[in-house]
Design a protein around this motif. Structure first.
Motif, short mmCIF file in Angstrom:
data_model
loop_
_atom_site.label_atom_id
_atom_site.label_comp_id
_atom_site.label_asym_id
_atom_site.label_seq_id
_atom_site.Cartn_x
_atom_site.Cartn_y
_atom_site.Cartn_z
N ASP A 120 0.83 -1.21 0.00
CA ASP A 120 0.00 0.00 0.00
C ASP A 120 0.87 1.25 0.00
N HIS A 121 1.88 1.24 0.84
CA HIS A 121 2.79 2.39 0.97
C HIS A 121 3.45 2.71 -0.36
N GLU A 122 4.02 1.70 -1.01
CA GLU A 122 4.70 1.93 -2.28
C GLU A 122 3.73 2.38 -3.37
N LEU A 123 2.51 1.85 -3.36
CA LEU A 123 1.51 2.29 -4.34
C LEU A 123 1.22 3.78 -4.17
N LEU A 124 1.02 4.22 -2.93
CA LEU A 124 0.70 5.63 -2.69
C LEU A 124 1.85 6.54 -3.11
N LEU A 125 3.08 6.11 -2.87
CA LEU A 125 4.23 6.93 -3.26
C LEU A 125 4.36 7.03 -4.78
N VAL A 126 4.17 5.90 -5.48
CA VAL A 126 4.32 5.95 -6.93
C VAL A 126 3.16 6.73 -7.56
N VAL A 127 1.97 6.65 -6.99
CA VAL A 127 0.84 7.45 -7.49
C VAL A 127 1.13 8.92 -7.31
N ARG A 128 1.70 9.27 -6.17
CA ARG A 128 2.03 10.68 -5.94
C ARG A 128 3.03 11.17 -6.98
N HIS A 129 4.10 10.39 -7.21
CA HIS A 129 5.19 10.84 -8.06
C HIS A 129 4.85 10.78 -9.55
N ARG A 130 4.12 9.72 -9.98
CA ARG A 130 3.96 9.50 -11.41
C ARG A 130 2.55 9.74 -11.94
N ALA A 131 1.59 9.99 -11.03
CA ALA A 131 0.23 10.25 -11.50
C ALA A 131 -0.31 11.60 -11.07
N ILE A 132 0.15 12.10 -9.92
CA ILE A 132 -0.39 13.36 -9.38
C ILE A 132 0.59 14.51 -9.57
N ALA A 133 1.83 14.34 -9.10
CA ALA A 133 2.80 15.43 -9.21
C ALA A 133 3.30 15.60 -10.64
N HIS A 134 3.29 14.51 -11.41
CA HIS A 134 3.78 14.54 -12.80
C HIS A 134 2.83 13.73 -13.67
N VAL A 135 2.90 13.96 -14.95
CA VAL A 135 2.05 13.23 -15.90
C VAL A 135 2.93 12.31 -16.76
N TYR A 136 2.66 11.01 -16.67
CA TYR A 136 3.27 10.02 -17.55
C TYR A 136 2.14 9.44 -18.38
N ALA A 137 1.92 10.03 -19.54
CA ALA A 137 0.75 9.72 -20.35
C ALA A 137 0.68 8.24 -20.68
N ASN A 138 -0.50 7.67 -20.44
CA ASN A 138 -0.83 6.28 -20.80
C ASN A 138 -0.04 5.24 -20.01
N GLU A 139 0.70 5.65 -18.99
CA GLU A 139 1.44 4.68 -18.18
C GLU A 139 0.51 4.04 -17.16
N ILE A 140 0.58 2.71 -17.04
CA ILE A 140 -0.21 1.99 -16.05
C ILE A 140 0.46 2.14 -14.68
N ILE A 141 -0.28 2.70 -13.76
CA ILE A 141 0.22 2.91 -12.40
C ILE A 141 -0.77 2.23 -11.46
N GLY A 142 -0.31 1.24 -10.72
CA GLY A 142 -1.27 0.40 -10.00
C GLY A 142 -1.98 -0.46 -11.02
N ALA A 143 -3.29 -0.31 -11.11
CA ALA A 143 -4.07 -1.12 -12.05
C ALA A 143 -4.56 -0.33 -13.25
N HIS A 144 -4.26 0.97 -13.31
CA HIS A 144 -4.86 1.81 -14.34
C HIS A 144 -3.88 2.84 -14.89
N ALA A 145 -4.23 3.34 -16.07
CA ALA A 145 -3.56 4.54 -16.59
C ALA A 145 -4.29 5.75 -16.02
N TRP A 146 -3.57 6.58 -15.29
CA TRP A 146 -4.19 7.74 -14.64
C TRP A 146 -4.38 8.90 -15.60
N ASN A 147 -3.43 9.11 -16.47
CA ASN A 147 -3.48 10.22 -17.41
C ASN A 147 -3.30 9.67 -18.82
N SER A 148 -4.37 9.61 -19.57
CA SER A 148 -4.28 9.09 -20.93
C SER A 148 -4.96 10.06 -21.89
#
Length: 246
Positions: free
Chosen positions: A115-143
């Motif tokens: 859980d901890h690692e998921l929250l950190l990677v979501v913060r870094h790669r889905a919220i603070a920055h945009v990695y288009a179409n990258e699967i983070i956890g189970a989904h692409a957050w920014n596509s």
């Protein structure tokens, strides 16, 4: 009416720590003061994350403006803020001059660590920055979908952005992990503060430094009423004054 007792004396612990800098005999004391200050600040982050989750839970149970962009933005803002506060308090590394986090990874079970690692990677790669179409956890957050559409005059462009404003996997991780972080950081705060206070109370020289750094609690807290409220809650590590600037 029974008159209120006078407020006890207050001293600025950060100023005390600065006054003792450069004195080798106070290295342990200074270290524990610094760690207690950092831990209390991190506890405040986690307390605010808890508030975001409570507000989001209440909002999700309300039909108000459901299905609108305004509602989606509010839901997303509450989840994103909770994730960022959690990561700010418990993540890795810091820049020069920054408060920095307190790593809790060593105290987590394997499931908690996931859980901890998921929250950190979501913060870094889905919220603070945009990695288009990258699967983070189970989904692409920014596509996105970059298209051209035929109309009567030819082909015209159309770009569609898709955002995961809420994600159940992350909400469940927050619900499980925020209380865990709260317990660990609060315990660390008390450990460091108790050590610092014990060292202060048994050092005649340090007592003189305390006397030199006395402050008016009504000025620091904004009013006598707030000072008394903060005093009553001083043991829980959650003494925070929230202000709105004009």
């Amino acid at each position: 009416m029974t008159p209120k007792a006078d407020l006890p004396r207050f001293a600025d612990l950060r100023a005390i720590e600065r006054d003792l800098s450069g004195k080798a005999e106070y290295r342990r004391l200074r270290a524990n003061i610094q760690r207690a200050i950092t831990a209390q600040s991190c506890v405040t982050d986690i307390t605010e994350a808890t508030g975001c989750l409570l507000a989001l839970e209440k909002l999700l149970g309300s039909p108000r403006k459901r299905g609108t962009a305004e509602r989606a933005s509010t839901e997303g803002a509450l989840m994103s803020t909770a994730v960022q506060l959690y990561a700010r308090a418990t993540g890795y590394g810091q820049s020069r001059g920054e408060r920095g986090p307190i790593s809790i990874a060593a105290e987590l079970t394997p499931e908690q660590l996931k859980d901890h690692e998921l929250l950190l990677v979501v913060r870094h790669r889905a919220i603070a920055h945009v990695y288009a179409n990258e699967i983070i956890g189970a989904h692409a957050w920014n596509s996105d979908a970059v298209l051209i559409v035929e109309d009567g005059w030819g082909w015209v462009p159309m770009i569609i952005s898709q955002r995961k404003h809420l994600q159940d996997e992350v909400l469940h991780a927050l619900a499980r992990q925020v209380p865990v972080a709260d317990e660990i950081l609060t315990r660390r705060f008390h450990e460091h503060l108790n050590k610092a206070v014990d060292l202060l109370n048994h050092s005649p020289v340090a007592i003189a430094v305390i006397e030199r750094n006395l402050v008016d609690p009504k000025v620091v807290c904004g009013s006598e009423e707030t000072a008394r409220l903060m005093l009553a809650r001083r043991g829980d590590g959650r003494v925070t004054i929230y202000e709105r600037s004009p």
